[in-house]
Design a protein around this motif. Structure first.
Motif, PDB file in Angstrom:
ATOM      1  N   TYR A   1       0.830  -1.211   0.000  1.00 34.09           N
ATOM      2  CA  TYR A   1       0.000   0.000   0.000  1.00 34.09           C
ATOM      3  C   TYR A   1       0.866   1.264   0.000  1.00 34.09           C
ATOM      4  O   TYR A   1       0.486   2.284  -0.580  1.00 34.09           O
ATOM      5  CB  TYR A   1      -0.931   0.003   1.206  1.00 34.09           C
ATOM      6  CG  TYR A   1      -2.140  -0.892   1.039  1.00 34.09           C
ATOM      7  CD1 TYR A   1      -3.289  -0.425   0.426  1.00 34.09           C
ATOM      8  CD2 TYR A   1      -2.123  -2.202   1.490  1.00 34.09           C
ATOM      9  CE1 TYR A   1      -4.405  -1.239   0.263  1.00 34.09           C
ATOM     10  CE2 TYR A   1      -3.230  -3.032   1.327  1.00 34.09           C
ATOM     11  CZ  TYR A   1      -4.366  -2.538   0.711  1.00 34.09           C
ATOM     12  OH  TYR A   1      -5.467  -3.359   0.544  1.00 34.09           O
ATOM     13  N   ALA A   2       2.031   1.197   0.655  1.00 38.18           N
ATOM     14  CA  ALA A   2       2.947   2.349   0.668  1.00 38.18           C
ATOM     15  C   ALA A   2       3.467   2.640  -0.728  1.00 38.18           C
ATOM     16  O   ALA A   2       3.603   3.805  -1.120  1.00 38.18           O
ATOM     17  CB  ALA A   2       4.102   2.075   1.624  1.00 38.18           C
ATOM     18  N   GLY A   3       3.743   1.574  -1.488  1.00 37.23           N
ATOM     19  CA  GLY A   3       4.187   1.769  -2.864  1.00 37.23           C
ATOM     20  C   GLY A   3       3.155   2.499  -3.689  1.00 37.23           C
ATOM     21  O   GLY A   3       3.487   3.376  -4.503  1.00 37.23           O
ATOM     22  N   ARG A   4       1.893   2.152  -3.469  1.00 35.70           N
ATOM     23  CA  ARG A   4       0.823   2.834  -4.202  1.00 35.70           C
ATOM     24  C   ARG A   4       0.792   4.324  -3.865  1.00 35.70           C
ATOM     25  O   ARG A   4       0.684   5.174  -4.767  1.00 35.70           O
ATOM     26  CB  ARG A   4      -0.525   2.172  -3.877  1.00 35.70           C
ATOM     27  CG  ARG A   4      -1.681   2.729  -4.673  1.00 35.70           C
ATOM     28  CD  ARG A   4      -2.896   1.837  -4.574  1.00 35.70           C
ATOM     29  NE  ARG A   4      -3.419   1.760  -3.217  1.00 35.70           N
ATOM     30  CZ  ARG A   4      -4.577   1.157  -2.907  1.00 35.70           C
ATOM     31  NH1 ARG A   4      -5.286   0.564  -3.862  1.00 35.70           N
ATOM     32  NH2 ARG A   4      -5.006   1.112  -1.671  1.00 35.70           N
ATOM     33  N   SER A   5       0.920   4.658  -2.588  1.00 34.69           N
ATOM     34  CA  SER A   5       0.901   6.072  -2.182  1.00 34.69           C
ATOM     35  C   SER A   5       2.078   6.840  -2.773  1.00 34.69           C
ATOM     36  O   SER A   5       1.915   7.929  -3.324  1.00 34.69           O
ATOM     37  CB  SER A   5       0.924   6.180  -0.649  1.00 34.69           C
ATOM     38  OG  SER A   5      -0.191   5.544  -0.075  1.00 34.69           O
ATOM     39  N   SER A   6       3.279   6.265  -2.672  1.00 30.76           N
ATOM     40  CA  SER A   6       4.471   6.948  -3.174  1.00 30.76           C
ATOM     41  C   SER A   6       4.422   7.122  -4.688  1.00 30.76           C
ATOM     42  O   SER A   6       4.806   8.168  -5.217  1.00 30.76           O
ATOM     43  CB  SER A   6       5.732   6.172  -2.774  1.00 30.76           C
ATOM     44  OG  SER A   6       5.893   6.168  -1.367  1.00 30.76           O
ATOM     45  N   LEU A   7       3.930   6.107  -5.393  1.00 37.30           N
ATOM     46  CA  LEU A   7       3.840   6.204  -6.852  1.00 37.30           C
ATOM     47  C   LEU A   7       2.757   7.186  -7.286  1.00 37.30           C
ATOM     48  O   LEU A   7       2.922   7.891  -8.285  1.00 37.30           O
ATOM     49  CB  LEU A   7       3.559   4.819  -7.444  1.00 37.30           C
ATOM     50  CG  LEU A   7       4.732   3.832  -7.364  1.00 37.30           C
ATOM     51  CD1 LEU A   7       4.278   2.432  -7.739  1.00 37.30           C
ATOM     52  CD2 LEU A   7       5.882   4.267  -8.261  1.00 37.30           C
ATOM     53  N   ILE A   8       1.661   7.261  -6.540  1.00 42.90           N
ATOM     54  CA  ILE A   8       0.620   8.248  -6.852  1.00 42.90           C
ATOM     55  C   ILE A   8       1.195   9.665  -6.714  1.00 42.90           C
ATOM     56  O   ILE A   8       0.962  10.534  -7.565  1.00 42.90           O
ATOM     57  CB  ILE A   8      -0.606   8.071  -5.937  1.00 42.90           C
ATOM     58  CG1 ILE A   8      -1.409   6.838  -6.366  1.00 42.90           C
ATOM     59  CG2 ILE A   8      -1.506   9.306  -5.966  1.00 42.90           C
ATOM     60  CD1 ILE A   8      -2.556   6.492  -5.437  1.00 42.90           C
ATOM     61  N   VAL A   9       1.957   9.892  -5.643  1.00 39.76           N
ATOM     62  CA  VAL A   9       2.590  11.206  -5.459  1.00 39.76           C
ATOM     63  C   VAL A   9       3.545  11.495  -6.621  1.00 39.76           C
ATOM     64  O   VAL A   9       3.505  12.578  -7.224  1.00 39.76           O
ATOM     65  CB  VAL A   9       3.345  11.267  -4.115  1.00 39.76           C
ATOM     66  CG1 VAL A   9       4.170  12.550  -4.027  1.00 39.76           C
ATOM     67  CG2 VAL A   9       2.372  11.202  -2.954  1.00 39.76           C
ATOM     68  N   GLY A  10       4.394  10.522  -6.959  1.00 38.02           N
ATOM     69  CA  GLY A  10       5.361  10.736  -8.029  1.00 38.02           C
ATOM     70  C   GLY A  10       4.715  10.992  -9.371  1.00 38.02           C
ATOM     71  O   GLY A  10       5.074  11.940 -10.083  1.00 38.02           O
TER      72      GLY A  10
END
Length: 301
Positions: free
Chosen positions: A92-101
């Protein structure tokens, strides 16, 4: 365009040369490091956005019976100081970081391209006003203003989107300057002057003629911006001013490492997110270098 002669009936037929984009695509595919990085990044994106299908663990509920447990068959990457499964939170953290990027990359590129192309094409007083405004934005101390603005708007907008909007609002200046310089050089070419001479509207000239010819520069900058914004998100979240704690991201997972006991004795809490940030940033940079090489006209020759 190449000429092909048929020796049987002496008919000469033209052979169409490949387009610059086709040449760039072939050159990029031949770059093994860039292709491996692209495949890895796509896998990370697919796995991260498929998190609800890959795990049923609750990433929010605190379980006091599983606090700080090392990796096991039940919890592949162990648990954190609140007893939450690290593997599920990593996804889930990967999803958040990639959405920001990805979101910051799109917004920064959009704003920077619009302002840079308008300033470069029209010149004069419009260029002066827009570039002085760009200089004003670039003089802001980035980290301090992100923290201040994020604190002001938190609660009024979703925490994740607050961070995205604030980072984007303070980061488009560099793209605007690069696009402006390319447009200034490109607009002196004969095809632009011909389009203007037949009454082409400025918006049409910019969209149909100028931007396609500076697209290679914009694409490379956009790729590198994604890496920059993921690093910015991670740093801000580590300090506690980025993504809210209730939304997992690689940055706020790293915040556990601020505790010296965790840093020394519980590496499973911070090594996985740190490794993912490093690998993703390296992949994006390798992709950017591959695109830069593939889209370089001199390199094509």
């Amino acid at each position: 365009m190449e000429i092909v002669t048929n020796t049987n009936n002496n008919i000469i037929t033209p052979k169409k040369s490949p387009s610059p984009w086709a040449i760039a695509r072939k050159k990029f595919i031949k770059n093994k490091l860039a292709m491996i990085s692209l495949i890895f990044l796509l896998l990370v994106v697919i796995v991260s956005f498929s998190a609800p299908l890959l795990t049923t663990q609750d990433i929010v509920r605190i379980d006091y019976l599983k606090i700080s447990q090392p990796p096991s068959s039940e919890n592949w990457l162990g648990t954190d100081t609140n007893g939450r499964d690290m593997f599920a939170r990593m996804l889930y953290a990967g999803r958040s970081s990639l959405i920001v990027g990805l979101s910051c990359m799109f917004l920064i590129t959009l704003v920077g391209t619009v302002i840079g192309s308008i300033a470069g094409y029209f010149g004069g007083i419009i260029d002066t006003i827009l570039m002085r405004f760009t200089d004003f934005v670039l003089t802001f101390p980035f980290m301090i203003f992100v923290i201040v603005l994020n604190s002001i708007f938190i609660g009024k907008i979703s925490g994740l989107w607050t961070l995205i909007l604030v980072i984007s609002a303070l980061s488009w200046g560099g793209v605007a300057r690069i696009v402006r310089s390319r447009v200034l050089a490109e607009k002196e070419n004969e095809y632009i002057l011909a389009s203007e001479s037949i009454g082409g509207k400025p918006s049409k000239v910019i969209i149909k003629h100028l931007l396609p010819n500076v697209a290679s520069t914009i694409i490379v900058q956009a790729t590198l911006l994604m890496a920059t914004t993921i690093v910015a998100e991670s740093g801000l979240s580590f300090l506690g001013f980025g993504v809210p704690p209730d939304t997992p991201s690689w940055g706020n997972m790293l915040a556990e490492a601020r505790n010296s006991d965790v840093l020394r004795n519980r590496p499973w809490m911070w090594v996985p997110p740190a490794t993912m940030i490093t690998l993703v940033i390296l992949s994006i940079n390798f992709i950017g270098e591959g695109l830069k090489d593939a889209l370089n006209p001199k390199s094509r020759r």
